[in-house]
Design an enzyme around this catalytic site. Structure first.
Site, mmCIF file in Angstrom:
data_model
loop_
_atom_site.group_PDB
_atom_site.id
_atom_site.type_symbol
_atom_site.label_atom_id
_atom_site.label_comp_id
_atom_site.label_asym_id
_atom_site.label_seq_id
_atom_site.Cartn_x
_atom_site.Cartn_y
_atom_site.Cartn_z
ATOM 1 N N ASP A 106 8.261 10.846 -2.520
ATOM 2 C CA ASP A 106 7.893 11.191 -3.371
ATOM 3 C C ASP A 106 7.029 10.822 -4.416
ATOM 4 O O ASP A 106 7.548 11.649 -5.639
ATOM 5 C CB ASP A 106 7.309 12.244 -2.643
ATOM 6 N N ASN A 150 -0.603 6.687 1.968
ATOM 7 C CA ASN A 150 -0.369 4.980 1.810
ATOM 8 C C ASN A 150 -1.419 4.786 0.462
ATOM 9 O O ASN A 150 -2.596 4.389 0.479
ATOM 10 C CB ASN A 150 -2.270 5.531 3.156
ATOM 11 N N CYS A 164 3.374 5.732 4.751
ATOM 12 C CA CYS A 164 4.054 7.409 4.446
ATOM 13 C C CYS A 164 2.896 8.206 4.280
ATOM 14 O O CYS A 164 2.246 7.717 5.157
ATOM 15 C CB CYS A 164 3.854 7.026 2.570
ATOM 16 N N CYS A 202 0.646 5.763 -2.484
ATOM 17 C CA CYS A 202 1.614 5.132 -3.787
ATOM 18 C C CYS A 202 2.782 4.591 -3.187
ATOM 19 O O CYS A 202 3.037 3.482 -3.402
ATOM 20 C CB CYS A 202 2.194 7.047 -3.893
ATOM 21 N N ARG A 203 3.712 5.073 -2.216
ATOM 22 C CA ARG A 203 4.640 4.180 -1.195
ATOM 23 C C ARG A 203 4.281 3.743 -0.431
ATOM 24 O O ARG A 203 5.138 1.657 -0.741
ATOM 25 C CB ARG A 203 5.755 5.404 -0.771
ATOM 26 N N SER A 204 3.594 3.855 0.369
ATOM 27 C CA SER A 204 3.779 2.484 1.132
ATOM 28 C C SER A 204 3.045 1.226 0.996
ATOM 29 O O SER A 204 2.897 0.055 1.388
ATOM 30 C CB SER A 204 3.129 3.126 3.010
HETATM 31 P P1 4NP Z 1 2.897 8.794 -0.746
HETATM 32 O O1 4NP Z 1 2.409 10.020 -2.138
HETATM 33 O O2 4NP Z 1 2.634 8.765 -0.043
HETATM 34 O O3 4NP Z 1 3.717 7.817 -1.099
HETATM 35 O O4 4NP Z 1 1.086 7.662 -0.344
HETATM 36 C C1 4NP Z 1 1.298 10.689 -1.426
HETATM 37 C C2 4NP Z 1 0.008 10.700 -2.618
HETATM 38 C C3 4NP Z 1 -0.554 11.885 -2.179
HETATM 39 C C4 4NP Z 1 0.209 13.048 -1.409
HETATM 40 C C5 4NP Z 1 1.062 13.054 -1.350
HETATM 41 C C6 4NP Z 1 1.561 12.184 -1.937
HETATM 42 N N1 4NP Z 1 -1.336 14.211 -1.791
HETATM 43 O O5 4NP Z 1 -0.466 15.505 -1.130
HETATM 44 O O6 4NP Z 1 -2.513 14.189 -1.639
#
Ligand code: 4NP
Length: 154
Positions: free
Chosen positions: A123, A10, A7, A12-14
């Site tokens: 997201d 790294n 993602c 939240c989703r992955s």
């Molecule tokens: P992820 O979510 O890609 O699912 O881990 C996010 C985590 C942090 C951010 C964006 C999406 N950020 O902008 O910091």
């Protein structure tokens, strides 16, 4: 088989996708190694977002020990399948590929299940906790399909 979940951050989703596939693999006795990473470096070294940790825990999965890392070109050699969460991740990872075989390893995770119309795992970072439930359900369903199509196991 070695599977990499990708993602943006790294956190939240992955990491949730990693935890879900690892649990399914253990429960079904399959030989799958799973890892996850992000296309961005903002959160390198951090534990998953608390909301991802809590949501996974609700379903009996502990992801609290995972630490974020960034995707690197070497991952094309180390993994058989690279499952990305959204179209931005798809573009960012494919842009680093040098060969057709490397490009062909990259797939949108929701494309493994033909029933799903929504191709991006949304997201959930800036939203509320319902977003994490949605992510969990999308990943759980898609990874069941992934296992059925790759291992013929239910
Ligand atoms: P992820 O979510 O890609 O699912 O881990 C996010 C985590 C942090 C951010 C964006 C999406 N950020 O902008 O910091």
């Amino acid at each position: 088989m070695k599977v990499l979940m990708v993602c943006l951050g790294n956190i939240c989703r992955s990491p949730m996708a990693e935890g879900i596939l690892r649990k399914k693999s253990i429960e079904k006795g399959l030989s799958i190694e799973v890892d996850s990473c992000g296309t961005a470096s903002y959160h390198v070294g951090k534990a998953p977002d608390q909301r991802s940790i809590e949501k996974s825990k609700e379903y009996g999965i502990d992801i609290s020990m995972l630490r974020a890392r960034q995707f690197s070109y070497q991952d094309f050699q180390n993994f058989d399948s690279i499952l990305v969460m959204d179209r931005d991740n798809f573009r960012d990872v494919q842009n680093l590929a040098k060969t057709e075989s490397e490009k062909n390893k990259v797939r949108l995770i929701l494309n493994v299940s033909h029933e799903t119309k929504e191709k991006n795992v949304p997201d959930p970072y800036y939203g509320g906790s319902q977003g994490f439930e949605t992510v969990y359900q999308l990943l759980d369903k898609s990874l069941d399909t992934f296992i059925i199509t790759h291992f013929d196991a239910k």
